[in-house]
Design an enzyme around this catalytic site. Structure first.
Site, PDB file in Angstrom:
ATOM      1  CG  ASP A 201     -29.364  12.478 -17.588  1.00  0.00           C
ATOM      2  OD1 ASP A 201     -28.557  13.389 -17.813  1.00  0.00           O
ATOM      3  OD2 ASP A 201     -29.044  11.392 -17.045  1.00  0.00           O
ATOM      4  CE  LYS A 205     -26.150  10.656 -17.793  1.00  0.00           C
ATOM      5  NZ  LYS A 205     -26.324  10.497 -16.333  1.00  0.00           N
TER       6      LYS A 205
END
Length: 339
Positions: A201, A205
């Site tokens: 994750d 980003k």
């Protein structure tokens, strides 16, 4: 005046937050945009799933194609997550001349180049503030402030789940598995938390953030090899504390004077107390940006959650549709529900 009509893809935690924000701030939003913003249709995977009382069940359907091809819909808000169906849905929406606002970091980090090119070819907008740091206006800051400054480095804590787990391990002496279970019980971590605890994750980003800095480089040309926190033990934590330090999960990227990326990193780091990221705890996120003129600045706030993410999505609508009123005195900040 004709309203801005929204097609919502997904009505889970974030999608429900979007519905709540649009309803509870209806008058304020209409004043800002100069016309109403209304949800026309909502695509969901399961029509029988219980919903909050304010979700308009009459507008639910189980076919995203009906939403993305509806001529009455102006903007698609995609919060369904994942890659395959989301890519198809966003592509169809753009092809049909609809603006898209998405919170899908995985989609943009892997397919963003093609989707942005498709948006440009159809003369529509693809906005994604909510995909990176929830309610923190990181992409907006990169777009609007750093025009003369050259960013030389960015670093941050961008995954609230990992930060919460490490905070518990430092503060309470809990082992990783126990801290993860507590995060799951509180809703800070998914039942399958692999994406968070293995750094995937955070890597997604970082790739989006770096793309906003190094606009001449496509996302496909650079990848951060992520390392997560699943191997961090209480022994590691105690060793760090003995040195007056903390272990944090940090992303970073460095850039040359011409904007090209020179390095990227995703993984646990040992931080001393004079590091601004040392003090970011719990589910909070933070992003430190280093400009060659301004120096170091820090953005910090809620990096996830229904209302912070919904706030970023609604603010992205203001990029798609220039706001009607730019100065409304002390009330110029939008409310996102009950305080």
């Amino acid at each position: 005046m004709k309203p801005i009509r929204i097609g919502l893809l997904g009505c889970g935690v974030v999608g429900t937050g979007v519905v709540r924000v649009l309803q509870q701030n209806r008058e304020r939003i209409e004043a800002v945009f100069g016309r109403p913003v209304e949800i026309e249709k909502i695509a969901v995977a399961d029509l029988t799933r219980p919903r909050m009382s304010f979700v308009p069940v009459a507008k639910l359907c189980d076919d995203w194609k009906r939403v993305c091809t509806d001529d009455n819909i102006d903007v698609i808000i995609e919060v369904m997550g994942g890659q395959t169906a989301a890519k198809d849905a966003v592509s169809v929406a753009l092809q049909h001349g609809k603006h898209v606002v998405t919170a899908n970091k995985e989609l943009l980090s892997t397919q963003g180049g093609a989707l942005y090119e498709l948006a440009r070819s159809r003369n529509v907008r693809l906005e994604c503030e909510a995909s990176v740091l929830g309610g923190i206006p990181a992409l907006h800051t990169l777009e609007t402030y750093f025009r003369v400054n050259q960013i030389r480095k960015l670093r941050g804590i961008v995954n609230g789940t990992s930060n919460y787990i490490l905070t518990k391990m430092h503060a309470d002496g809990t082992e990783f598995a126990e801290a993860l279970a507590e995060a799951q019980e509180l809703g800070y971590a998914e039942p399958d938390a692999t994406m968070d605890i293995e750094g995937l994750d955070a890597s997604f980003k970082l790739q989006i953030l770096a793309k906003y800095v190094s606009k001449t480089v496509t996302i496909a040309e650079f990848k951060a090899q992520p390392s997560g926190i699943s191997q961090v033990t209480q022994q590691d934590i105690q060793q760090a504390l003995a040195q007056g330090k903390r272990i944090k999960h940090v992303v970073s990227a460095e850039f040359a004077a011409d904007g090209c990326i020179t390095s990227m990193h995703v993984g646990p780091q040992l931080l001393s107390s004079d590091d601004v990221l040392y003090h970011v705890n719990g589910v909070q996120n933070a992003l430190e940006l280093s400009g060659d003129i301004v120096g170091d600045i820090l953005l910090s706030g809620p990096g996830a959650g229904a209302l912070p993410t919904a706030s970023a999505i609604v603010e992205d609508l203001a990029k798609v549709y220039p706001t009607h009123l730019r100065c409304l005195g002390n009330s110029s900040v939008m409310s996102v529900g009950s305080r």
